[in-house]
Design a protein around this motif. Structure first.
Motif, PDB file in Angstrom:
ATOM      1  N   ARG A 185       0.835  -1.193   0.000  1.00 40.22           N
ATOM      2  CA  ARG A 185       0.000   0.000   0.000  1.00 40.22           C
ATOM      3  C   ARG A 185       0.874   1.249   0.000  1.00 40.22           C
ATOM      4  N   ASN A 200      -5.758  12.760   4.942  1.00 39.11           N
ATOM      5  CA  ASN A 200      -7.032  12.054   4.869  1.00 39.11           C
ATOM      6  C   ASN A 200      -7.356  11.752   3.413  1.00 39.11           C
ATOM      7  N   LEU A 201      -7.202  10.498   3.029  1.00 41.64           N
ATOM      8  CA  LEU A 201      -7.456  10.093   1.650  1.00 41.64           C
ATOM      9  C   LEU A 201      -8.747   9.304   1.513  1.00 41.64           C
ATOM     10  N   SER A 202      -9.637   9.411   2.487  1.00 38.77           N
ATOM     11  CA  SER A 202     -10.907   8.687   2.438  1.00 38.77           C
ATOM     12  C   SER A 202     -11.796   9.267   1.346  1.00 38.77           C
ATOM     13  N   SER A 203     -12.843   8.537   1.029  1.00 43.87           N
ATOM     14  CA  SER A 203     -13.722   8.940  -0.074  1.00 43.87           C
ATOM     15  C   SER A 203     -14.448  10.248   0.191  1.00 43.87           C
ATOM     16  N   ASP A 204     -14.601  10.613   1.474  1.00 39.62           N
ATOM     17  CA  ASP A 204     -15.313  11.853   1.791  1.00 39.62           C
ATOM     18  C   ASP A 204     -14.375  13.051   1.913  1.00 39.62           C
ATOM     19  N   SER A 205     -13.083  12.845   1.617  1.00 46.05           N
ATOM     20  CA  SER A 205     -12.148  13.952   1.677  1.00 46.05           C
ATOM     21  C   SER A 205     -12.432  14.931   0.534  1.00 46.05           C
ATOM     22  N   TYR A 208      -8.181  16.129  -0.728  1.00 45.48           N
ATOM     23  CA  TYR A 208      -7.157  15.144  -1.082  1.00 45.48           C
ATOM     24  C   TYR A 208      -7.801  13.928  -1.737  1.00 45.48           C
ATOM     25  N   LYS A 209      -7.318  13.556  -2.897  1.00 41.47           N
ATOM     26  CA  LYS A 209      -7.802  12.376  -3.592  1.00 41.47           C
ATOM     27  C   LYS A 209      -6.622  11.602  -4.157  1.00 41.47           C
ATOM     28  N   GLU A 210      -6.624  10.282  -3.937  1.00 43.57           N
ATOM     29  CA  GLU A 210      -5.622   9.435  -4.575  1.00 43.57           C
ATOM     30  C   GLU A 210      -6.178   9.015  -5.919  1.00 43.57           C
ATOM     31  N   LYS A 213      -4.058   3.806  -8.119  1.00 42.11           N
ATOM     32  CA  LYS A 213      -3.259   2.859  -7.344  1.00 42.11           C
ATOM     33  C   LYS A 213      -2.764   1.798  -8.333  1.00 42.11           C
TER      34      LYS A 213
END
Length: 320
Positions: A185, A200-205, A208-210, A213
């Motif tokens: 990861r 904070n890379l969670s979906s509700d951020s 910040y977005k990854e 992957k």
């Protein structure tokens, strides 16, 4: 009578047995070589429960330059490191030792022997975490000294080699990757006061977005940038028992910064233009003055000549 006569004889082995149980520390075994405090201790079953790799270094003679071999580690691994030294004499007295970085490895953890003109030494251990990486060096010492070094490294993570410059309110995409190894990861951090703060890379951020992957690659999107977002960002690749990281530096500027630069440049250009105009004006004025002076000199000369001629004519008339 017979039983009472046997009692002393029966008490002797019983008493000796009690003494042997009460004194378990008395043995005939001798102590082996002293182990270092951080020496890896594994039995044979432990060593062979992991994926096994063997790496060799061959050294031709004591006058040979030191040798080095790089080994990339991304998992728990049973390593067997072997150094070979070939010499031209059977009578050489050679000392063999191993070091991990600057620390000497205890002699009971490696083996060595010689057969004729060849010496070899073997060190086996299990790489369980990042503390087991680094340089492992075999050393053959005689009249001179030669070394073979195995450099255990984690996979390199490549971030941005140059800083990214952007402006307030803009968005930016940060990228890190490894060459061939896929981490389990990826994690992203912001460096704040020399500490890593997880993003904070969670979906509700919202910021910040990854973005992807893709195994050996990670992309981080940051939106609605402000000047406080400037600084270093760390991308960390976590493998099974080791980790590696890279850095990306960004600078977020206010739009006033380029405007100030533009105004400074415009001011400098205006001053330069003014200097040029003044110089041209003064040069032209000087040129006009020189031209007027040149025109005045012939006229003065003509007037002088006319005056001389008139005086000469008057003189003649008087003589007549």
């Amino acid at each position: 009578m017979r039983l009472s006569a046997l009692q002393p004889l029966l008490l002797v082995p019983i008493f000796c047995g009690i003494l042997s149980v009460a004194s378990p520390g008395i043995t005939t075994n001798t102590a082996g070589p002293e182990m270092t405090a951080d020496a890896p201790v594994h039995n044979e079953e432990d060593l062979y429960n992991f994926t096994r790799e063997e790496h060799n270094i061959s050294i031709a003679g004591l006058s040979t330059k030191d040798n080095k071999k790089d080994i990339v580690i991304n998992d728990t691994l049973h390593l067997k490191l072997v150094c070979y030294l070939v010499v031209d004499s059977k009578d050489l007295q050679i000392n063999v030792s191993w070091r991990h970085g600057g620390e000497k490895i205890s002699s009971n953890l490696y083996a060595y022997n010689n057969t004729g003109y060849q010496w070899n030494t073997t060190y086996e251990f299990v790489v369980t975490d990042i503390n087991k990486t680094g340089d492992y060096t075999c050393i053959f010492s005689s009249v001179t000294e030669v070394k073979g070094t195995f450099s255990l490294q984690v996979p390199l993570v490549y971030g941005g080699s140059k800083g990214l410059v952007t402006y307030n309110g803009d968005s930016v995409a940060l990228k890190c990757h490894t060459n061939t190894h896929n981490p389990q990861r990826w994690l992203w951090y912001k460096v704040m006061e020399n500490e890593l703060v997880a993003l904070n890379l969670s979906s509700d951020s919202k910021r910040y977005k990854e973005l992807s992957k893709k195994g050996n690659e990670t992309n981080l999107s940051i939106t609605d940038l402000s000047e406080s977002d400037s600084g270093d960002y760390v991308c960390k690749a976590e493998f099974k028992n080791v980790e590696s990281e890279g850095r990306v530096h960004i600078v977020v500027l206010s739009y006033m910064v380029p405007l100030k630069v533009f105004l400074v440049i415009a001011g400098e250009v205006a001053i330069l233009v003014a200097v040029i105009l003044v110089y041209e004006f003064m040069s032209k004025k000087k040129q006009n003055q020189e031209d007027d002076k040149k025109d005045y000199e012939p006229m003065s000369q003509l007037k002088s000549e006319d005056s001389s001629l008139a005086e000469a004519g008057t003189t003649r008339q008087r003589k007549a």
